[in-house]
Design a protein around this motif. Sequence first.
Motif, short mmCIF file in Angstrom:
data_model
loop_
_atom_site.label_atom_id
_atom_site.label_comp_id
_atom_site.label_asym_id
_atom_site.label_seq_id
_atom_site.Cartn_x
_atom_site.Cartn_y
_atom_site.Cartn_z
N VAL A 1 0.82 -1.21 0.00
CA VAL A 1 0.00 0.00 0.00
C VAL A 1 0.85 1.26 0.00
CG1 VAL A 1 -1.73 1.33 1.27
CG2 VAL A 1 -1.94 -1.15 1.10
N GLN A 2 1.87 1.31 0.83
CA GLN A 2 2.68 2.52 0.93
C GLN A 2 3.42 2.79 -0.37
OE1 GLN A 2 2.52 4.81 3.25
NE2 GLN A 2 3.96 6.04 2.03
N ARG A 3 3.92 1.73 -0.99
CA ARG A 3 4.63 1.92 -2.25
C ARG A 3 3.68 2.42 -3.34
NH1 ARG A 3 8.93 -2.53 -3.71
NH2 ARG A 3 9.72 -1.61 -1.78
N VAL A 4 2.47 1.89 -3.36
CA VAL A 4 1.48 2.35 -4.35
C VAL A 4 1.17 3.82 -4.12
CG1 VAL A 4 -0.92 2.11 -5.10
CG2 VAL A 4 0.49 0.07 -4.79
N ARG A 5 1.04 4.23 -2.86
CA ARG A 5 0.79 5.65 -2.57
C ARG A 5 1.92 6.53 -3.10
NH1 ARG A 5 -1.00 7.04 3.45
NH2 ARG A 5 -1.35 9.04 2.39
N GLU A 6 3.15 6.07 -2.93
CA GLU A 6 4.30 6.84 -3.42
C GLU A 6 4.26 6.96 -4.93
OE1 GLU A 6 7.59 4.70 -1.90
OE2 GLU A 6 7.26 5.30 0.20
N TRP A 7 3.96 5.86 -5.62
CA TRP A 7 3.89 5.90 -7.08
C TRP A 7 2.74 6.80 -7.55
CZ3 TRP A 7 4.27 -0.13 -7.52
CH2 TRP A 7 5.61 -0.52 -7.34
N ALA A 8 1.63 6.71 -6.85
CA ALA A 8 0.47 7.52 -7.24
C ALA A 8 0.80 9.01 -7.14
CB ALA A 8 -0.74 7.17 -6.37
N GLU A 9 1.46 9.42 -6.07
CA GLU A 9 1.84 10.83 -5.93
C GLU A 9 2.88 11.21 -6.98
OE1 GLU A 9 0.78 13.37 -4.58
OE2 GLU A 9 -0.39 12.82 -2.83
N ARG A 10 3.80 10.29 -7.27
CA ARG A 10 4.88 10.59 -8.21
C ARG A 10 4.35 10.81 -9.62
NH1 ARG A 10 9.13 6.04 -8.22
NH2 ARG A 10 9.22 6.77 -6.06
N TYR A 11 3.40 9.99 -10.04
CA TYR A 11 2.93 10.07 -11.42
C TYR A 11 1.60 10.81 -11.55
CZ TYR A 11 6.58 6.57 -11.76
OH TYR A 11 7.78 5.92 -11.67
N TYR A 12 0.63 10.42 -10.78
CA TYR A 12 -0.68 11.08 -10.88
C TYR A 12 -0.72 12.39 -10.10
CZ TYR A 12 -2.85 6.97 -13.03
OH TYR A 12 -3.20 5.96 -13.89
N GLY A 13 -0.06 12.43 -8.96
CA GLY A 13 -0.12 13.62 -8.11
C GLY A 13 0.50 14.85 -8.73
N ARG A 14 1.34 14.67 -9.75
CA ARG A 14 2.00 15.81 -10.41
C ARG A 14 1.12 16.45 -11.48
NH1 ARG A 14 8.02 13.76 -11.79
NH2 ARG A 14 8.27 15.96 -12.34
N ILE A 15 -0.03 15.82 -11.79
CA ILE A 15 -0.94 16.42 -12.76
C ILE A 15 -1.55 17.67 -12.13
CG2 ILE A 15 -3.05 16.07 -14.11
CD1 ILE A 15 -2.44 13.05 -13.98
N PRO A 16 -1.56 18.79 -12.81
CA PRO A 16 -2.08 20.02 -12.21
C PRO A 16 -3.54 19.87 -11.78
CG PRO A 16 -0.84 20.53 -14.19
CD PRO A 16 -0.98 19.04 -14.15
N ALA A 17 -3.85 20.41 -10.62
CA ALA A 17 -5.23 20.40 -10.12
C ALA A 17 -6.10 21.32 -10.96
CB ALA A 17 -5.26 20.82 -8.65
N ALA A 18 -7.37 20.99 -11.05
CA ALA A 18 -8.34 21.83 -11.76
C ALA A 18 -9.71 21.57 -11.18
CB ALA A 18 -8.33 21.52 -13.26
N ALA A 19 -10.57 22.57 -11.27
CA ALA A 19 -11.91 22.45 -10.70
C ALA A 19 -12.78 21.53 -11.56
CB ALA A 19 -12.56 23.82 -10.59
N VAL A 20 -13.63 20.76 -10.89
CA VAL A 20 -14.62 19.96 -11.61
C VAL A 20 -15.76 20.88 -12.03
CG1 VAL A 20 -16.22 18.02 -11.46
CG2 VAL A 20 -14.02 17.94 -10.22
N PRO A 21 -16.17 20.85 -13.29
CA PRO A 21 -17.26 21.74 -13.74
C PRO A 21 -18.53 21.52 -12.92
CG PRO A 21 -16.18 20.72 -15.62
CD PRO A 21 -15.64 20.04 -14.40
N GLU A 22 -19.28 22.58 -12.76
CA GLU A 22 -20.54 22.49 -12.03
C GLU A 22 -21.52 21.63 -12.83
OE1 GLU A 22 -24.22 25.34 -10.47
OE2 GLU A 22 -22.56 26.18 -11.63
N ARG A 23 -22.18 20.72 -12.14
CA ARG A 23 -23.19 19.89 -12.77
C ARG A 23 -24.56 20.42 -12.39
NH1 ARG A 23 -19.14 15.59 -11.69
NH2 ARG A 23 -18.89 14.38 -13.62
N LYS A 24 -25.31 20.84 -13.39
CA LYS A 24 -26.63 21.37 -13.12
C LYS A 24 -27.63 20.23 -12.96
CE LYS A 24 -25.84 25.68 -15.65
NZ LYS A 24 -25.83 26.50 -14.43
N PRO A 25 -28.55 20.36 -12.03
CA PRO A 25 -29.54 19.30 -11.85
C PRO A 25 -30.46 19.19 -13.06
CG PRO A 25 -30.14 21.23 -10.57
CD PRO A 25 -28.76 21.48 -11.12
N ARG A 26 -30.73 17.95 -13.45
CA ARG A 26 -31.67 17.70 -14.55
C ARG A 26 -32.67 16.66 -14.04
NH1 ARG A 26 -27.20 16.83 -19.17
NH2 ARG A 26 -26.04 16.16 -17.34
N THR A 27 -33.55 17.15 -13.19
CA THR A 27 -34.46 16.27 -12.46
C THR A 27 -35.58 15.77 -13.36
OG1 THR A 27 -33.98 17.55 -10.46
CG2 THR A 27 -35.93 16.11 -10.42
#
Length: 468
Positions: free
Chosen positions: A232-258
């Motif tokens: 588990v710890q090694r997977v966390r390290e790899w995840a931060e190394r490869y995926y964690g370096r992707i720039p953060a961005a906001a998730v678009p607002e989802r409007k309700p379609r009831t």
Amino acid sequence: MKRLLMPLGLALALCAPLPATAQTAPPSTASPDPAATLARQYTLSNGMTLIVRPDRRAPTAVHMLWVRVGSMDEVDGTSGVAHALEHMMFKGSALLKPGEFSQRVSALGGQLNAFTSRDNTAYHEQVPADRLEEVMRLGADRFATNRWSDDEFAREMSVIKEERRQRTEESPRARMYEAFNAMVWQASPYRRPIIGWMSDLDAMTPQDARDFHRRWYVPANAAVVITGDVDVQRVREWAERYYGRIPAAAVPERKPRTEPPQQGPRRLEYRGVTEQPLVTLAWHAPRYSGRDDEASRDALALAVLSGLLDGYPGARLDRALVQGEGNAGKRVADSASAGYGLIGRGPQVFTLSAVPARGVTPEMAAAALKLEVERIAREGVSEAELQRVKTQWTASEVYKLDSIMGQAQELGTYWVNGLPVDAGERLIAQLRAVTAEQVRAVAGRYFIERTLNTGVLLPEARNGEGAR
């Protein structure tokens, strides 16, 4: 889309070249500590979710990338773009040429596939455990830097349109269900086909897919799920190394379609060149949210009801309609089924379907389907019958966890729907608590004429000959 037969979808441009090998700890031969096999969920520095569940029974690992975006997130005019983008995710990135992702995974001794649904898109690879880091590096690159030419897009759209022709256009049943689905849902985006309307596919542009990727493929809208012989710890390290370096961005607002309440029965007659008619009935139903509320309790009871009707060989629909039990042996249908979604990002429906036997009209088959639900609402069910369904479902939930791919798919599905990693155990416990009275109550409350949707496929001669 399913890419079968490929030995089971991410690497940043700024990462170093792929190493020839990567080492992990050897598989353990000792009896596993139950606590060491529990699924754990983490949030990376950029908001991406990581879920890890160790399973050391074999030296293999599954890597899945889940994106909380599917056909329900499309807009009119671009139906099918989520599925089209899934195809394009195999067509190149900052590090890889078109098709090279699949070639690399195959060279590692792995298998890969991908699929798009109403609620999500998912990419998965199964590889030897000591090659997991390489797949995570590849996966991060594909997620962050997916790129391809307009010509590549045009070629792939031809493939997708042929896929639609083969799976939908050439199948009267598939076309009927597509039209039926568009009738059942008025406001919900579930009304659009996942593969898209053909006119939308004809009009789709490369920029439509690129914009969809830029909008929805952001870390906070994705989860990486890892199962198998991993630390588990090694997977966390790899995840931060490869995926964690992707720039953060906001998730678009989802409007309700009831979806507005249905105020009267709806009926569709669809004519096609087919040997047998088909009748399908659908009622709107609540979804399971994981909360302790009436909607979730009813959803669990409806799931049990579906199992009573069609959850095992010789269930009620099979006995009554196909075998003719209790009807002097008179068969009403060649086949009959029940279905209920239970979990989803959007609203759900409960369906009953039948292929009428020779000499039986679709109306007669529909009446027989409804009669079985009415019988439960009127007479209830026995405790033995109830326990059989609960045992069947519990067993299926347990057996599917024998596969590390099944574990990854289950964990990803729970994440997409906002449920915790232990939702499976909670579901089984809540299922076991469903009473016969709860099942009888939902059978009487939801299956009313006012909210009934009926779809009928009627045989028609070729070229419309004999059509009325």
